[in-house]
Scaffold this motif. Structure first.
Motif, mmCIF file in Angstrom:
data_model
loop_
_atom_site.group_PDB
_atom_site.id
_atom_site.type_symbol
_atom_site.label_atom_id
_atom_site.label_comp_id
_atom_site.label_asym_id
_atom_site.label_seq_id
_atom_site.Cartn_x
_atom_site.Cartn_y
_atom_site.Cartn_z
ATOM 1 N N ARG A 103 -19.362 77.031 -68.506
ATOM 2 C CA ARG A 103 -18.765 75.714 -68.685
ATOM 3 C C ARG A 103 -17.533 75.592 -67.782
ATOM 4 O O ARG A 103 -16.650 76.469 -67.801
ATOM 5 C CB ARG A 103 -18.377 75.527 -70.146
ATOM 6 C CG ARG A 103 -17.800 74.158 -70.509
ATOM 7 C CD ARG A 103 -17.619 74.096 -72.022
ATOM 8 N NE ARG A 103 -16.907 72.914 -72.452
ATOM 9 C CZ ARG A 103 -17.469 71.726 -72.662
ATOM 10 N NH1 ARG A 103 -18.769 71.583 -72.459
ATOM 11 N NH2 ARG A 103 -16.754 70.704 -73.068
ATOM 12 N N ASP A 143 -25.192 64.760 -62.667
ATOM 13 C CA ASP A 143 -26.184 65.641 -63.304
ATOM 14 C C ASP A 143 -25.695 67.082 -63.320
ATOM 15 O O ASP A 143 -25.923 67.820 -64.279
ATOM 16 C CB ASP A 143 -27.519 65.553 -62.563
ATOM 17 C CG ASP A 143 -28.193 64.205 -62.744
ATOM 18 O OD1 ASP A 143 -27.894 63.525 -63.749
ATOM 19 O OD2 ASP A 143 -29.002 63.816 -61.882
ATOM 20 N N GLY A 175 -22.961 67.453 -65.969
ATOM 21 C CA GLY A 175 -23.555 67.323 -67.295
ATOM 22 C C GLY A 175 -22.527 66.977 -68.355
ATOM 23 O O GLY A 175 -21.747 66.022 -68.214
ATOM 24 N N ASP A 176 -22.508 67.760 -69.439
ATOM 25 C CA ASP A 176 -21.588 67.514 -70.547
ATOM 26 C C ASP A 176 -20.250 68.220 -70.363
ATOM 27 O O ASP A 176 -19.376 68.107 -71.233
ATOM 28 C CB ASP A 176 -22.214 67.982 -71.865
ATOM 29 C CG ASP A 176 -23.458 67.184 -72.225
ATOM 30 O OD1 ASP A 176 -23.509 66.010 -71.846
ATOM 31 O OD2 ASP A 176 -24.363 67.748 -72.871
ATOM 32 N N ASP A 177 -20.080 68.947 -69.282
ATOM 33 C CA ASP A 177 -18.802 69.609 -69.032
ATOM 34 C C ASP A 177 -17.725 68.562 -68.740
ATOM 35 O O ASP A 177 -18.018 67.492 -68.188
ATOM 36 C CB ASP A 177 -18.921 70.589 -67.873
ATOM 37 C CG ASP A 177 -19.786 71.791 -68.219
ATOM 38 O OD1 ASP A 177 -20.292 71.847 -69.346
ATOM 39 O OD2 ASP A 177 -19.967 72.666 -67.344
ATOM 40 N N PRO A 178 -16.482 68.853 -69.065
ATOM 41 C CA PRO A 178 -15.426 67.853 -68.888
ATOM 42 C C PRO A 178 -15.098 67.567 -67.426
ATOM 43 O O PRO A 178 -15.165 68.462 -66.579
ATOM 44 C CB PRO A 178 -14.229 68.480 -69.602
ATOM 45 C CG PRO A 178 -14.495 69.944 -69.605
ATOM 46 C CD PRO A 178 -15.979 70.088 -69.695
ATOM 47 N N HIS A 179 -14.749 66.311 -67.138
ATOM 48 C CA HIS A 179 -14.285 65.947 -65.800
ATOM 49 C C HIS A 179 -13.241 64.841 -65.917
ATOM 50 O O HIS A 179 -13.174 64.143 -66.930
ATOM 51 C CB HIS A 179 -15.446 65.496 -64.904
ATOM 52 C CG HIS A 179 -16.008 64.154 -65.250
ATOM 53 N ND1 HIS A 179 -16.955 63.967 -66.231
ATOM 54 C CD2 HIS A 179 -15.743 62.918 -64.737
ATOM 55 C CE1 HIS A 179 -17.277 62.693 -66.310
ATOM 56 N NE2 HIS A 179 -16.544 62.034 -65.424
ATOM 57 N N TYR A 232 -8.417 69.956 -72.225
ATOM 58 C CA TYR A 232 -9.609 70.726 -71.828
ATOM 59 C C TYR A 232 -9.303 72.072 -71.169
ATOM 60 O O TYR A 232 -10.228 72.822 -70.876
ATOM 61 C CB TYR A 232 -10.468 69.892 -70.874
ATOM 62 C CG TYR A 232 -11.030 68.654 -71.511
ATOM 63 C CD1 TYR A 232 -12.084 68.715 -72.408
ATOM 64 C CD2 TYR A 232 -10.491 67.394 -71.204
ATOM 65 C CE1 TYR A 232 -12.607 67.576 -72.992
ATOM 66 C CE2 TYR A 232 -11.004 66.239 -71.785
ATOM 67 C CZ TYR A 232 -12.056 66.336 -72.682
ATOM 68 O OH TYR A 232 -12.565 65.209 -73.254
ATOM 69 N N SER A 274 -22.064 73.736 -79.680
ATOM 70 C CA SER A 274 -22.030 72.821 -80.814
ATOM 71 C C SER A 274 -22.331 73.610 -82.083
ATOM 72 O O SER A 274 -22.772 74.761 -82.045
ATOM 73 C CB SER A 274 -23.081 71.717 -80.628
ATOM 74 O OG SER A 274 -24.396 72.258 -80.745
ATOM 75 N N SER A 298 -31.230 72.308 -78.933
ATOM 76 C CA SER A 298 -30.245 73.394 -79.063
ATOM 77 C C SER A 298 -30.749 74.648 -78.366
ATOM 78 O O SER A 298 -29.994 75.341 -77.674
ATOM 79 C CB SER A 298 -29.970 73.683 -80.535
ATOM 80 O OG SER A 298 -29.418 72.550 -81.170
ATOM 81 N N ARG A 343 -30.467 74.247 -74.647
ATOM 82 C CA ARG A 343 -29.089 74.429 -74.205
ATOM 83 C C ARG A 343 -28.703 75.905 -74.171
ATOM 84 O O ARG A 343 -28.033 76.372 -73.245
ATOM 85 C CB ARG A 343 -28.160 73.654 -75.144
ATOM 86 C CG ARG A 343 -26.677 73.764 -74.805
ATOM 87 C CD ARG A 343 -26.352 73.197 -73.459
ATOM 88 N NE ARG A 343 -24.909 73.172 -73.233
ATOM 89 C CZ ARG A 343 -24.334 73.108 -72.052
ATOM 90 N NH1 ARG A 343 -25.080 73.060 -70.968
ATOM 91 N NH2 ARG A 343 -23.038 73.080 -71.929
ATOM 92 N N ARG A 389 -27.530 78.040 -70.875
ATOM 93 C CA ARG A 389 -26.266 78.771 -70.839
ATOM 94 C C ARG A 389 -26.483 80.272 -70.638
ATOM 95 O O ARG A 389 -25.519 81.022 -70.520
ATOM 96 C CB ARG A 389 -25.502 78.548 -72.152
ATOM 97 C CG ARG A 389 -24.966 77.131 -72.336
ATOM 98 C CD ARG A 389 -23.757 76.867 -71.456
ATOM 99 N NE ARG A 389 -22.734 77.865 -71.660
ATOM 100 C CZ ARG A 389 -21.855 77.849 -72.662
ATOM 101 N NH1 ARG A 389 -21.889 76.873 -73.556
ATOM 102 N NH2 ARG A 389 -20.943 78.797 -72.767
#
Length: 667
Positions: free
Chosen positions: A81, A101, A104-108, A137, A382, A411, A414, A418
């Motif tokens: 991550r 893409d 993804g769900d990683d912070p920016h 973050y 999560s 899940s 994911r 990872r």
């Protein structure tokens, strides 16, 4: 005697070779790749070649490592991550080059700042916005990527953000200008994201490899193969792990040339996860001018012009739904072969498969297992993901026994991405066991798994296959077909005359496929490759003769094809390249865009000479640090001009400084 140790860590196997005086392979060995600690497999393979050759590890004068770890991670969507800081861009830029893409769900965060084409500040850097974002973050990621508008024209804002992040968090930062000197901010930012995502896993690989080799008694310097086939020091690779994407494939090209002396050929390397195809022309692999492409990502990494397809001996087998006839496809995801996981938990696997064969229905979970990956970082999960991972624990399970609801499919996906768990399923490796082409693992488990898969129904309501052997032949035939398509795609992409359609469409076109079968009707259609193929990889002798027949091409299978990557790891040269640009922001002014900031001159020639001086000094210094000796330097200029009112006007120039030499061996 100069003794070189080459090691390659692949998705399934880790290979090692010993080469004497850069001329003769005196020992070669394989060991299963140990995902939880790659150094274990490296140590076993290295020890095996020392035992075979009867030499002491201390006799090694050079050690080098090639790896498919980074390539496979990007193909399979894995990585740690990370946080992305974009400077001077907006949300529309996030949609370019697949950047959204990739993150993804990683912070920016998007903050004000950046420069213009000439390197002038376009907006003040918003340090306050960065600080606020880091408070939220900064502790939630393993590293950061930074991309600024026109950072290749002025690196100031990227360097300032790097300083702030490292001061606040102490975590690694990947700046886009360190990875490429080309324009194209979102694409550079994408490359920085992938680099940041790979730092942890490449760092663990290299440091553990160094420790393991030292424990064996190897005290020679460790080199790493870069994506263009050149060697770099382990320390350099730790800073820029993205440059090791296509490391394994690039090493295979170097190894293919060394083993066969081929001047013109397609080189196809089949591993457990991918098939990598490149063109060898005039005895040299071509460099991709647009940057290395791996899976869905087009990066700015300078690498061999290689097409990487998610197709290998351990590719997952899928039933294609729809249509009356039963069809299957392979990949792109790698799974553990059932025959392999059965060697680790034979009682569980055999009892599960027998019970499933006696079931009155066929489930999508049949012949599928799951296990954890030891030592993987478990941050940013999560509650549902963490709960599923806890349920899996430290053991191997039948997949259906750990998934309690449909929601847990995402899940599980994911956790796979990872790199926290691995799934086992039916693969070409299992098919080759059933057909007697491979006997490395558990044939009985493969046979039961393929019987289960064959029980699935086609659109016409018939069984997919009547026996495990028939099912196995379908899988191997599909591998032959998809490999032939991958080779055709590469050939069409490299065809100098060019075509109007994309290479993917041309390779799959009905006329091409009919031509491969020698269609004879009112039309005569012929198609095939007009150059030989060098087949590499442990399973190449098993699968590739049929591929050569399919394409009407000579198939070269060199003696040490199974360890080509490890060979290529030690027969290359250390090469360091740096690029910078010169622009003309106004008449009579010529700007050299250097890493420490722009410098202005009154003539284009003076600006280019200054760039050459800096680039060659940096490249030579880095080559020396990387362990090169007998260093040669050269520069290349790509100058763009225009004719205005009858006179030639300088527009801009790219200058490349290169330093190369053979690795310095231990005394």
């Amino acid at each position: 005697m100069a003794l070189s140790l080459g090691v390659d860590t692949g998705g399934t196997y880790t290979d090692a070779v010993l080469i004497e005086d850069e001329k003769t392979v005196i020992a070669a060995a394989k060991s299963l790749t140990t995902r939880h600690d790659l150094a274990e497999g490296i140590g076993k393979a290295a020890q095996a070649v020392f035992d075979e050759a009867g030499v002491a590890p201390s006799d090694v004068t050079l050690a080098s490592l090639s790896t498919t770890l980074a390539t496979n991670a990007l193909i399979e969507g894995q990585g740690e991550r990370v946080g992305l800081v974009l400077i001077g861009f907006d949300e529309k830029d996030m949609a370019r080059n697949g950047l959204a893409d990739a993150i993804g769900d990683d912070p920016h965060v998007l903050i004000a700042g950046g420069h213009d084409y000439a390197g002038n500040e376009a907006a003040t850097l918003d340090e306050e916005a960065l600080s606020l974002w880091l408070e939220t973050y900064g502790d939630d990621v393993s590293g950061f990527a930074v991309g600024a508008q026109f950072a290749t024209r002025n690196t100031g804002h990227e360097r300032r953000v790097q300083e702030i992040i490292q001061t606040r968090t102490g975590k690694p930062v990947s700046c886009s200008h360190h990875l490429s000197a080309k324009l194209g901010g979102p694409k550079r930012a994408l490359t920085a994201v992938l680099n940041a995502r790979l730092i942890g896993m490449i760092s663990r690989l290299i440091t553990r490899a160094q420790v393991r080799l030292e424990e064996l008694g190897v005290d020679a310097p460790l080199m790493v193969v870069r994506g263009d086939g050149a060697l770099i020091s382990a320390e350099f690779a730790l800073e820029r792990p993205i440059e090791t994407i296509l490391s394994g494939p690039a090493a295979s090209i170097v190894g293919a040339r060394w083993m066969t002396g081929a001047v013109e050929a397609l080189v196809s390397d089949i591993g457990g996860t991918t098939t990598d195809v490149a063109l060898l022309k005039d005895g040299r692999p071509a460099i991709d001018p647009e940057g290395a492409r791996v899976g869905p990502y087009r990066t700015m990494v300078e690498a061999v012009a290689m097409r990487t397809t998610g197709l290998g001996g351990d590719s997952e087998t899928h039933l294609v739904s729809g249509g009356l006839k039963g069809k299957i496809t392979l990949g792109p995801r790698r799974v553990l072969p059932v025959s392999l996981i059965a060697t680790e938990a034979p009682d569980l696997v055999h009892e599960t498969l027998k019970a499933q064969l006696n079931s009155s229905y066929v489930s999508e979970h049949f012949a599928r297992f799951v296990r954890p990956v030891k030592g993987a970082l478990r941050t940013g999960l999560s509650a549902r993901e963490a709960g599923l991972l806890e349920r899996i624990g430290d053991d191997i399970h039948a997949l259906g026994n750990v998934l309690s609801t449909r929601l847990e499919y995402m899940s599980l996906k994911r956790l796979i991405e990872r790199g926290l768990v691995q799934v086992s399923g039916i693969t070409p490796s299992d098919a080759s066991h059933v057909l007697g082409l491979n006997d490395a693992w558990d044939r009985e488990a493969s046979e039961m798994a393929l019987r289960l898969f064959a029980m699935q129904r086609t659109g016409a309501g018939k069984r997919l296959a009547s026996t495990a052997e028939e099912m196995a032949r379908m899988i191997v035939d599909q591998l032959t077909h998809q490999t032939a398509v991958a080779l055709l795609e590469s050939a069409f992409a490299q065809e100098e005359n060019g075509f109007d359609l994309p290479a993917e469409d041309l390779a799959r076109h009905v006329l091409t496929q009919r031509g491969l079968s020698g269609h004879r009707g009112l039309l005569r259609i012929d198609a095939g490759l007009n150059l030989p193929v060098v087949g590499l990889g442990a399973s190449a002798p098993t699968y590739y003769p049929a591929v050569g027949d399919r394409l009407g091409s000579e198939m070269k299978l060199p003696r040490h094809a199974h360890v080509a990557n490890a060979i290529g790891a030690v027969v290359g040269r250390i090469t360091i390249r740096h690029t910078a640009s010169v622009t003309s922001p106004s008449e009579g002014k010529f700007r050299a865009h250097l890493d420490e900031g722009p410098e202005d001159f009154t003539s284009a020639e003076d600006a280019m000479k200054r760039v050459e001086e800096v680039l060659l000094a940096v490249a030579k210094a880095e080559a020396e640090v990387a362990g090169a000796e007998g260093i040669h330097t050269q520069v290349h200029r790509n100058i763009r001009t225009a004719t205005i009112d009858g006179r030639e006007v300088f527009l801009d120039a790219d200058v490349v400084g290169e330093a190369s030499g053979r690795p310095r061996i231990a005394s």
